[in-house]
Motif scaffolding. Structure first.
Motif, PDB file in Angstrom:
ATOM      1  N   LEU A   1     152.700  71.450   2.772  1.00 17.86           N
ATOM      2  CA  LEU A   1     153.151  70.871   1.503  1.00 17.86           C
ATOM      3  C   LEU A   1     154.672  70.824   1.435  1.00 17.86           C
ATOM      4  O   LEU A   1     155.261  69.809   1.033  1.00 17.86           O
ATOM      5  CB  LEU A   1     152.589  71.669   0.328  1.00 17.86           C
ATOM      6  N   LYS A   2     155.327  71.909   1.856  1.00 16.76           N
ATOM      7  CA  LYS A   2     156.798  71.950   1.836  1.00 16.76           C
ATOM      8  C   LYS A   2     157.394  70.896   2.777  1.00 16.76           C
ATOM      9  O   LYS A   2     158.355  70.210   2.429  1.00 16.76           O
ATOM     10  CB  LYS A   2     157.312  73.345   2.220  1.00 16.76           C
ATOM     11  N   LEU A   3     156.815  70.770   3.970  1.00 14.90           N
ATOM     12  CA  LEU A   3     157.316  69.763   4.919  1.00 14.90           C
ATOM     13  C   LEU A   3     157.123  68.352   4.365  1.00 14.90           C
ATOM     14  O   LEU A   3     158.019  67.511   4.475  1.00 14.90           O
ATOM     15  CB  LEU A   3     156.623  69.902   6.275  1.00 14.90           C
ATOM     16  N   SER A   4     155.981  68.110   3.768  1.00 16.21           N
ATOM     17  CA  SER A   4     155.711  66.815   3.154  1.00 16.21           C
ATOM     18  C   SER A   4     156.741  66.506   2.068  1.00 16.21           C
ATOM     19  O   SER A   4     157.278  65.392   1.999  1.00 16.21           O
ATOM     20  CB  SER A   4     154.297  66.827   2.563  1.00 16.21           C
ATOM     21  N   THR A   5     157.039  67.494   1.245  1.00 17.47           N
ATOM     22  CA  THR A   5     158.021  67.326   0.173  1.00 17.47           C
ATOM     23  C   THR A   5     159.421  67.091   0.736  1.00 17.47           C
ATOM     24  O   THR A   5     160.129  66.172   0.312  1.00 17.47           O
ATOM     25  CB  THR A   5     158.023  68.566  -0.748  1.00 17.47           C
ATOM     26  N   ALA A   6     159.815  67.904   1.700  1.00 16.88           N
ATOM     27  CA  ALA A   6     161.155  67.789   2.273  1.00 16.88           C
ATOM     28  C   ALA A   6     161.353  66.448   2.977  1.00 16.88           C
ATOM     29  O   ALA A   6     162.424  65.842   2.900  1.00 16.88           O
ATOM     30  CB  ALA A   6     161.411  68.935   3.246  1.00 16.88           C
ATOM     31  N   LEU A   7     160.310  65.974   3.656  1.00 15.33           N
ATOM     32  CA  LEU A   7     160.388  64.696   4.376  1.00 15.33           C
ATOM     33  C   LEU A   7     160.113  63.502   3.461  1.00 15.33           C
ATOM     34  O   LEU A   7     160.305  62.355   3.857  1.00 15.33           O
ATOM     35  CB  LEU A   7     159.400  64.685   5.539  1.00 15.33           C
ATOM     36  N   ASN A   8     159.640  63.800   2.236  1.00 17.62           N
ATOM     37  CA  ASN A   8     159.308  62.763   1.254  1.00 17.62           C
ATOM     38  C   ASN A   8     158.252  61.787   1.784  1.00 17.62           C
ATOM     39  O   ASN A   8     158.406  60.564   1.696  1.00 17.62           O
ATOM     40  CB  ASN A   8     160.567  62.015   0.800  1.00 17.62           C
ATOM     41  N   VAL A   9     157.190  62.361   2.359  1.00 20.97           N
ATOM     42  CA  VAL A   9     156.061  61.562   2.852  1.00 20.97           C
ATOM     43  C   VAL A   9     154.765  62.175   2.326  1.00 20.97           C
ATOM     44  O   VAL A   9     154.702  63.371   2.054  1.00 20.97           O
ATOM     45  CB  VAL A   9     156.013  61.500   4.399  1.00 20.97           C
ATOM     46  N   VAL A  28     151.156  76.503  11.275  1.00 20.48           N
ATOM     47  CA  VAL A  28     151.718  76.032  10.014  1.00 20.48           C
ATOM     48  C   VAL A  28     150.675  76.280   8.922  1.00 20.48           C
ATOM     49  O   VAL A  28     149.538  75.842   9.043  1.00 20.48           O
ATOM     50  CB  VAL A  28     152.071  74.532  10.085  1.00 20.48           C
ATOM     51  N   THR A  29     151.070  76.985   7.875  1.00 19.68           N
ATOM     52  CA  THR A  29     150.146  77.259   6.772  1.00 19.68           C
ATOM     53  C   THR A  29     150.036  76.039   5.861  1.00 19.68           C
ATOM     54  O   THR A  29     150.866  75.116   5.926  1.00 19.68           O
ATOM     55  CB  THR A  29     150.620  78.458   5.937  1.00 19.68           C
ATOM     56  N   ASP A  30     149.048  76.059   5.000  1.00 22.17           N
ATOM     57  CA  ASP A  30     148.863  74.930   4.090  1.00 22.17           C
ATOM     58  C   ASP A  30     150.064  74.745   3.163  1.00 22.17           C
ATOM     59  O   ASP A  30     150.507  73.621   2.924  1.00 22.17           O
ATOM     60  CB  ASP A  30     147.567  75.058   3.298  1.00 22.17           C
ATOM     61  N   ILE A  31     150.633  75.831   2.664  1.00 20.92           N
ATOM     62  CA  ILE A  31     151.808  75.708   1.789  1.00 20.92           C
ATOM     63  C   ILE A  31     153.006  75.158   2.564  1.00 20.92           C
ATOM     64  O   ILE A  31     153.809  74.396   2.024  1.00 20.92           O
ATOM     65  CB  ILE A  31     152.145  77.042   1.076  1.00 20.92           C
ATOM     66  N   GLU A  32     153.118  75.499   3.842  1.00 24.19           N
ATOM     67  CA  GLU A  32     154.209  74.975   4.664  1.00 24.19           C
ATOM     68  C   GLU A  32     154.031  73.477   4.914  1.00 24.19           C
ATOM     69  O   GLU A  32     155.013  72.732   4.956  1.00 24.19           O
ATOM     70  CB  GLU A  32     154.305  75.739   5.979  1.00 24.19           C
TER      71      GLU A  32
END
Length: 78
Positions: free
Chosen positions: A54-62, A48-52
């Motif tokens: 960030l995207k997962l954090s945003t999508a999961l809202n955590v 998992v890359t650093d930008i991914e």
């Protein structure tokens, strides 16, 4: 391969979301990820890359640090 996969799965399941639902949320924030790829992330088979992260954090809202919380992973394995 990655250290966030188990937490992604745990958080997703606590939200009551399927992999398909998380993929749809990722697609809404301009990250085109497939369910198959998400499954590989959750199984710690795919990097998992650093930008991914960030995207997962945003999508999961955590907060990002929730994805890296090793205590969460240990608690789930006990």
């Amino acid at each position: 391969m990655n250290i966030i996969g188990k937490n992604v799965k745990t958080i997703r399941e606590k939200l009551g979301w399927t992999q398909e639902q998380l993929v749809a949320k990722c697609n809404l924030i301009d990250w085109q990820i497939s369910r198959s790829t998400l499954a590989k992330v959750e199984a710690n088979v795919r990097r998992v890359t650093d930008i991914e992260v960030l995207k997962l954090s945003t999508a999961l809202n955590v907060p990002i640090n929730h994805l890296f919380d090793t205590k969460r992973v240990c608690d789930q394995q006990s």
